[in-house]
Design a protein around this motif. Structure first.
Motif, PDB file in Angstrom:
ATOM      1  N   GLN A 172      -5.374  -9.625   3.892  1.00  0.00           N
ATOM      2  CA  GLN A 172      -5.189  -8.794   5.086  1.00  0.00           C
ATOM      3  C   GLN A 172      -4.451  -9.604   6.148  1.00  0.00           C
ATOM      4  O   GLN A 172      -4.761 -10.775   6.393  1.00  0.00           O
ATOM      5  CB  GLN A 172      -6.544  -8.337   5.635  1.00  0.00           C
ATOM      6  CG  GLN A 172      -6.389  -7.377   6.799  1.00  0.00           C
ATOM      7  CD  GLN A 172      -7.690  -6.718   7.203  1.00  0.00           C
ATOM      8  OE1 GLN A 172      -8.774  -7.229   6.895  1.00  0.00           O
ATOM      9  NE2 GLN A 172      -7.601  -5.589   7.876  1.00  0.00           N
ATOM     10  N   GLN A 200       3.091   0.100  -4.284  1.00  0.00           N
ATOM     11  CA  GLN A 200       2.034   0.147  -5.301  1.00  0.00           C
ATOM     12  C   GLN A 200       2.638   0.057  -6.708  1.00  0.00           C
ATOM     13  O   GLN A 200       2.095  -0.600  -7.589  1.00  0.00           O
ATOM     14  CB  GLN A 200       1.194   1.411  -5.137  1.00  0.00           C
ATOM     15  CG  GLN A 200       0.424   1.382  -3.810  1.00  0.00           C
ATOM     16  CD  GLN A 200      -0.728   2.375  -3.761  1.00  0.00           C
ATOM     17  OE1 GLN A 200      -1.410   2.602  -4.755  1.00  0.00           O
ATOM     18  NE2 GLN A 200      -0.969   2.945  -2.599  1.00  0.00           N
ATOM     19  N   ARG A 254       6.356   5.006   8.112  1.00  0.00           N
ATOM     20  CA  ARG A 254       6.006   6.213   7.356  1.00  0.00           C
ATOM     21  C   ARG A 254       6.709   7.406   8.007  1.00  0.00           C
ATOM     22  O   ARG A 254       6.602   7.599   9.225  1.00  0.00           O
ATOM     23  CB  ARG A 254       4.496   6.397   7.334  1.00  0.00           C
ATOM     24  CG  ARG A 254       3.804   5.359   6.437  1.00  0.00           C
ATOM     25  CD  ARG A 254       2.518   5.893   5.891  1.00  0.00           C
ATOM     26  NE  ARG A 254       1.853   4.954   5.001  1.00  0.00           N
ATOM     27  CZ  ARG A 254       1.954   5.003   3.667  1.00  0.00           C
ATOM     28  NH1 ARG A 254       2.720   5.907   3.093  1.00  0.00           N
ATOM     29  NH2 ARG A 254       1.286   4.143   2.928  1.00  0.00           N
ATOM     30  N   VAL A 263      -1.281  -7.069   3.348  1.00  0.00           N
ATOM     31  CA  VAL A 263      -1.399  -5.689   3.841  1.00  0.00           C
ATOM     32  C   VAL A 263      -2.277  -5.608   5.086  1.00  0.00           C
ATOM     33  O   VAL A 263      -3.108  -6.484   5.339  1.00  0.00           O
ATOM     34  CB  VAL A 263      -2.017  -4.780   2.753  1.00  0.00           C
ATOM     35  CG1 VAL A 263      -1.098  -4.650   1.553  1.00  0.00           C
ATOM     36  CG2 VAL A 263      -3.381  -5.279   2.313  1.00  0.00           C
ATOM     37  N   GLY A 276      -8.363  -2.074   1.865  1.00  0.00           N
ATOM     38  CA  GLY A 276      -9.200  -1.157   1.080  1.00  0.00           C
ATOM     39  C   GLY A 276      -8.399  -0.187   0.223  1.00  0.00           C
ATOM     40  O   GLY A 276      -8.940   0.408  -0.715  1.00  0.00           O
ATOM     41  N   VAL A 277      -7.116  -0.034   0.516  1.00  0.00           N
ATOM     42  CA  VAL A 277      -6.297   0.939  -0.217  1.00  0.00           C
ATOM     43  C   VAL A 277      -6.048   0.475  -1.660  1.00  0.00           C
ATOM     44  O   VAL A 277      -5.889   1.279  -2.567  1.00  0.00           O
ATOM     45  CB  VAL A 277      -4.942   1.139   0.513  1.00  0.00           C
ATOM     46  CG1 VAL A 277      -3.996   2.010  -0.288  1.00  0.00           C
ATOM     47  CG2 VAL A 277      -5.183   1.719   1.906  1.00  0.00           C
ATOM     48  N   LEU A 278      -6.036  -0.842  -1.859  1.00  0.00           N
ATOM     49  CA  LEU A 278      -5.681  -1.368  -3.185  1.00  0.00           C
ATOM     50  C   LEU A 278      -6.926  -1.725  -3.985  1.00  0.00           C
ATOM     51  O   LEU A 278      -7.926  -2.182  -3.422  1.00  0.00           O
ATOM     52  CB  LEU A 278      -4.795  -2.609  -3.033  1.00  0.00           C
ATOM     53  CG  LEU A 278      -3.431  -2.366  -2.394  1.00  0.00           C
ATOM     54  CD1 LEU A 278      -2.707  -3.702  -2.197  1.00  0.00           C
ATOM     55  CD2 LEU A 278      -2.583  -1.427  -3.235  1.00  0.00           C
ATOM     56  N   LYS A 279      -6.835  -1.505  -5.298  1.00  0.00           N
ATOM     57  CA  LYS A 279      -7.946  -1.850  -6.189  1.00  0.00           C
ATOM     58  C   LYS A 279      -7.836  -3.314  -6.584  1.00  0.00           C
ATOM     59  O   LYS A 279      -6.745  -3.773  -6.956  1.00  0.00           O
ATOM     60  CB  LYS A 279      -7.858  -1.004  -7.461  1.00  0.00           C
ATOM     61  CG  LYS A 279      -8.828   0.142  -7.483  1.00  0.00           C
ATOM     62  CD  LYS A 279      -9.124   0.681  -8.869  1.00  0.00           C
ATOM     63  CE  LYS A 279      -8.074   0.541  -9.902  1.00  0.00           C
ATOM     64  NZ  LYS A 279      -7.566   1.650 -10.581  1.00  0.00           N
ATOM     65  N   ARG A 289      -4.190  -2.790   5.454  1.00  0.00           N
ATOM     66  CA  ARG A 289      -5.321  -1.960   5.018  1.00  0.00           C
ATOM     67  C   ARG A 289      -5.721  -2.350   3.596  1.00  0.00           C
ATOM     68  O   ARG A 289      -5.330  -1.706   2.629  1.00  0.00           O
ATOM     69  CB  ARG A 289      -4.929  -0.482   5.070  1.00  0.00           C
ATOM     70  CG  ARG A 289      -4.530  -0.013   6.468  1.00  0.00           C
ATOM     71  CD  ARG A 289      -4.264   1.489   6.517  1.00  0.00           C
ATOM     72  NE  ARG A 289      -3.225   1.908   5.594  1.00  0.00           N
ATOM     73  CZ  ARG A 289      -3.323   2.947   4.776  1.00  0.00           C
ATOM     74  NH1 ARG A 289      -4.428   3.666   4.735  1.00  0.00           N
ATOM     75  NH2 ARG A 289      -2.311   3.280   3.986  1.00  0.00           N
ATOM     76  N   THR A 294       0.827  -1.217   0.000  1.00  0.00           N
ATOM     77  CA  THR A 294       0.000   0.000   0.000  1.00  0.00           C
ATOM     78  C   THR A 294       0.860   1.265   0.000  1.00  0.00           C
ATOM     79  O   THR A 294       0.336   2.369  -0.062  1.00  0.00           O
ATOM     80  CB  THR A 294      -0.925   0.024   1.238  1.00  0.00           C
ATOM     81  OG1 THR A 294      -0.111  -0.226   2.399  1.00  0.00           O
ATOM     82  CG2 THR A 294      -2.017  -1.017   1.145  1.00  0.00           C
ATOM     83  N   GLY A 295       2.173   1.101   0.118  1.00  0.00           N
ATOM     84  CA  GLY A 295       3.074   2.261   0.143  1.00  0.00           C
ATOM     85  C   GLY A 295       3.361   2.758  -1.264  1.00  0.00           C
ATOM     86  O   GLY A 295       2.914   2.182  -2.257  1.00  0.00           O
ATOM     87  N   THR A 296       4.124   3.833  -1.344  1.00  0.00           N
ATOM     88  CA  THR A 296       4.398   4.440  -2.655  1.00  0.00           C
ATOM     89  C   THR A 296       5.160   3.467  -3.545  1.00  0.00           C
ATOM     90  O   THR A 296       4.732   3.175  -4.663  1.00  0.00           O
ATOM     91  CB  THR A 296       5.198   5.754  -2.482  1.00  0.00           C
ATOM     92  OG1 THR A 296       4.606   6.501  -1.429  1.00  0.00           O
ATOM     93  CG2 THR A 296       5.170   6.570  -3.747  1.00  0.00           C
TER      94      THR A 296
END
Ligand code: NAP
Length: 220
Positions: free
Chosen positions: A47, A14, A73, A31, A35-38, A33, A9-11
């Motif tokens: 998860q 992704q 982060r 991950v 929901g962050v990824l499509k 989270r 999910t990080g820069t």
């Protein structure tokens, strides 16, 4: 090729997911989270917690490679108080890789951590590496000692500062022991870093290597 991406999910993570999917790899994003990824074809979003070795072992079982783009982060708190994220989690990740008999591990570290700081320009050495980011980097140095226990073919990559600029045609990937100095303040796009990490997955002849990742010609 089935590849598990940590920090997906990080820069960088992704970009790594995109790059690996583009190569036709089966990608699992492990991950916290989801929901962050499509959702999309070729990508499984799982998860789980990087604090839980058994969850990772279950996720890694059957995978050919694990790529880690994990990192605390950046925040004022992390810069002032430091973090033990890597020390807490990298040994568990490596144990899970060993338990699941994964054969390849690509770890994203940072240029500037540990002895690599000595190869940087005076500004980065004094200001960034020995002052602002020291605690972040100390965590990586301590954690990376656990690479010696990794049964997989591992490669650790030390990128210079990364930017959200568009990808440039090439980048330089060179074993750290060949590098005397990295002049100036090189900045490489995240997209290039991700491409290099994914390109390294099938390269088992890079086993046990620590590699500087920088702009073309950005080292001597
Ligand atoms: N950015 C740079 O210029 C640069 C340069 C060289 C090296 N690096 C290193 O490369 C790595 C990736 O950098 P980046 O800029 O792409 O990082 P980033 O965007 O900050 O992403 C960090 C990733 O780690 C995950 N993460 C952090 N703490 C976690 C926890 N406790 N449990 C589960 N996941 C956690 C984040 O998940 P969430 O999305 O859930 O928070 C995210 O996916 C880092 O180690 C960084 O130090 C960065």
């Amino acid at each position: 090729m089935k590849v598990v991406v940590l920090g997906a999910t990080g820069t960088t993570g992704q970009f790594v997911v995109e790059e690996a999917l583009a190569k036709g790899y089966e990608v699992v994003a492990f991950v916290r989270r989801p929901g962050v990824l499509k959702e999309r074809k070729g990508l499984t979003i799982t998860q789980g917690s990087i604090e839980q070795q058994s969850e990772m072992r279950d996720c890694f079982t059957g995978a050919d490679a694990v790529v880690s783009c994990l990192g605390a982060r950046p925040s004022l708190r992390v810069f002032c108080k430091g973090t033990n994220l890597q020390q807490r989690t990298l040994p568990k990740i490596i144990s899970a890789i060993n338990d699941a008999k994964v054969s390849r591990f690509v770890l994203m570290s940072s240029f500037g951590s540990g002895e690599t700081a000595e190869k940087s320009s005076w500004f980065l050495k004094i200001f960034l590496y020995h002052f602002v980011a020291k605690k972040l980097f100390d965590d990586k140095v301590m954690a990376e000692k656990s690479l010696s226990t990794c049964h997989a073919n591992w490669t650790a990559v030390y990128p210079v500062t990364l930017t959200k600029d568009s990808a440039i045609p090439t980048s330089d990937l060179v074993t750290l022991n060949r590098v005397r100095q990295v002049p100036g303040i090189p900045r490489l796009p995240f997209a290039n870093a991700a491409k290099s990490l994914v390109d390294l997955i099938p390269e088992k002849n890079r086993s046990g290597q620590r590699l500087l990742l920088t702009i073309p010609g950005g080292w001597r």
